[in-house]
Design an enzyme around this catalytic site. Structure first.
Site, PDB file in Angstrom:
ATOM      1  CG  HIS A 136      18.065  49.773 -10.800  1.00 60.33           C
ATOM      2  ND1 HIS A 136      17.267  50.396 -11.736  1.00 60.33           N
ATOM      3  CD2 HIS A 136      19.221  50.488 -10.787  1.00 60.33           C
ATOM      4  CE1 HIS A 136      17.903  51.441 -12.232  1.00 60.33           C
ATOM      5  NE2 HIS A 136      19.091  51.505 -11.693  1.00 60.33           N
ATOM      6  CD  GLN A 139      22.612  49.534 -13.505  1.00 56.13           C
ATOM      7  OE1 GLN A 139      22.217  50.683 -13.394  1.00 56.13           O
ATOM      8  NE2 GLN A 139      23.734  49.232 -14.116  1.00 56.13           N
ATOM      9  CB  CYS A 274      24.514  50.219 -10.893  1.00 59.74           C
ATOM     10  SG  CYS A 274      24.682  50.630  -9.147  1.00 59.74           S
ATOM     11  NE  ARG A 319      20.460  51.368 -16.632  1.00 56.52           N
ATOM     12  CZ  ARG A 319      19.993  52.245 -15.735  1.00 56.52           C
ATOM     13  NH1 ARG A 319      20.805  52.938 -14.977  1.00 56.52           N
ATOM     14  NH2 ARG A 319      18.686  52.387 -15.541  1.00 56.52           N
TER      15      ARG A 319
HETATM   16  N1  NVA Z   1      21.558  51.111  -4.801  1.00 58.15           N
HETATM   17  C1  NVA Z   1      21.689  52.414  -5.411  1.00 58.15           C
HETATM   18  C2  NVA Z   1      21.598  52.306  -6.885  1.00 58.15           C
HETATM   19  C3  NVA Z   1      21.769  53.595  -7.628  1.00 58.15           C
HETATM   20  C4  NVA Z   1      21.655  53.409  -9.111  1.00 58.15           C
HETATM   21  C5  NVA Z   1      20.623  53.338  -4.871  1.00 58.15           C
HETATM   22  O1  NVA Z   1      19.469  52.920  -4.755  1.00 58.15           O
HETATM   23  O2  NVA Z   1      20.936  54.485  -4.537  1.00 58.15           O
HETATM   24  N1   CP Z   2      22.691  53.382 -12.389  1.00 59.57           N
HETATM   25  C1   CP Z   2      21.717  54.284 -12.290  1.00 59.57           C
HETATM   26  O1   CP Z   2      20.540  53.978 -12.145  1.00 59.57           O
HETATM   27  O2   CP Z   2      22.144  55.572 -12.350  1.00 59.57           O
HETATM   28  P1   CP Z   2      21.281  56.873 -12.055  1.00 59.57           P
HETATM   29  O3   CP Z   2      20.919  56.850 -10.599  1.00 59.57           O
HETATM   30  O4   CP Z   2      22.189  58.017 -12.408  1.00 59.57           O
HETATM   31  O5   CP Z   2      20.049  56.849 -12.902  1.00 59.57           O
END
Ligand code: NVA
Ligand code: CP
Length: 337
Positions: A136, A139, A274, A319
């Site tokens: 990610h 992020q 996050c 973000r």
């Molecule tokens: N680890 C989490 C991050 C969400 C922004 C997911 O993948 O659901």
């Molecule tokens: N932190 C993040 O990626 O949030 P969303 O899943 O809302 O995009």
């Protein structure tokens, strides 16, 4: 620094200088946006004439809205594509070859990391990773900008302690980002949720090049010693909802509490996440967990989440500024290098 035409799939592909450049570009764009209400003349045109398409195979609030607002702020057109033929009546390869003929950039959020790599390989335009099972990267730019704003010292003088699911997309991305910028990274996680050995090896190599360290422990109190940032994420990432019972069992000792925050030995430690977060009972998922497992808070207590040390909403805002920087750096015809 010229990143024009580059995809942004993982911070593994970016050097320390390139990552710091993206963060400082984001800070500049944030300053510019803050001036807009009083001086509409500063409104952006850095992406004028460009069009981008957003593909989401998983849900999102921050990432989708960040791409849209960032694009509008700098004059780009946006399509949020749902119900495309991709994968059903048309292959990924054919679909993204079509998208690459119409759009200047593609954002993708989904499951296997190889999908975002395939989109980049076939589309012929910059592709931005909006989250995969493994990574990610956008992020982390927001998390690092936020840490810099609050701690006011260089990233390579900070220590980040990640407490929780040590091998999810956010943990992986933070470990890569920290190693690349020379930030000390400590992860506290149970044995069964360790990051992959090959990723740890790679990160330790980058960390050594940049004068920092990557350490792994099962003890959260050991990990947070001297930490400037304590970071956690949800215990079941998107697609892992069926693992709730086992994750609660494994990760309950890794909840970020006021006592853990105090154990850094620093008054200035900030809390990052996050988001979204299960810190109270105000979601249907948290209600279900409460009814089934009797747990009122999960990865972080409500007390820490709402404390002055918590910078989670600054991260959320950042973000947008950092995603704008990624798009501007990789697409703009008018950005002065
Ligand atoms: N680890 C989490 C991050 C969400 C922004 C997911 O993948 O659901
Ligand atoms: N932190 C993040 O990626 O949030 P969303 O899943 O809302 O995009």
């Amino acid at each position: 620094m010229n990143l024009k035409g580059r995809s942004f799939l993982t911070l593994k592909d970016y050097s320390k200088d390139e990552i710091l450049y993206l963060i400082s570009l984001a800070a500049e764009l944030k300053k510019k946006k803050r001036k807009q209400p009083v001086d509409p003349g500063v409104h952006g045109h850095l992406l004028a004439g460009k069009n981008i398409v957003l593909l989401f195979d998983k849900t999102s609030t921050r990432t989708r809205c960040s791409f849209e607002v960032a694009a509008y702020d700098e004059g780009a057109g946006v399509t949020f594509l749902t119900n495309s033929q991709m994968g059903k009546k048309e292959s990924l390869e054919d679909t993204v070859k079509v998208l690459g003929r119409m759009y200047d950039g593609i954002e993708y959020r989904g499951f296997e990391h190889s999908i975002v790599e395939d989109i980049a390989a076939y589309s012929g335009v910059p592709v931005w990773n909006g989250l995969t099972d493994d990574d990610h990267p956008t992020q982390v730019l927001a998390d690092f900008l936020t840490a810099y704003e609050h701690l006011g010292k260089p990233l390579d003088e900070m220590k980040l302690a990640y407490v929780g699911d040590g091998r999810n997309n956010v943990a992986n991305a933070l470990m890569i980002g920290a190693a690349k910028v020379g930030m000390d990274y400590a992860v506290a996680t149970p044995q069964s949720l360790l990051p992959s050995a090959s990723l740890v090896d790679g990160c330790r190599m980058w960390a050594a090049e940049n004068g920092s360290s990557v350490s792994i422990t099962s003890d959260p109190y050991e990990a947070v010693k001297d930490a400037d940032i304590i970071y956690t994420d949800i215990w079941c990432s998107m697609g892992e909802e069926d693992k709730m019972a086992e994750r609660i069992e494994l990760l309950k000792p890794y909840q970020v509490t006021a006592s853990l925050m105090k154990s850094t030995g620093k008054e200035t430690t900030i809390f990052e996440h996050c988001l979204p977060s299960f810190h109270d009972l105000n979601t249907s998922t948290a209600q279900m967990v409460y009814e089934k497992f009797g747990l009122k808070e999960m990865e972080v207590t409500d007390e820490v989440f709402r404390s002055p040390a918590s910078v989670v909403f600054d991260e959320a805002e950042n973000r947008m500024h950092t995603i704008k920087a990624v798009m501007v750096a990789t697409l703009s015809d008018t950005l002065k290098f």
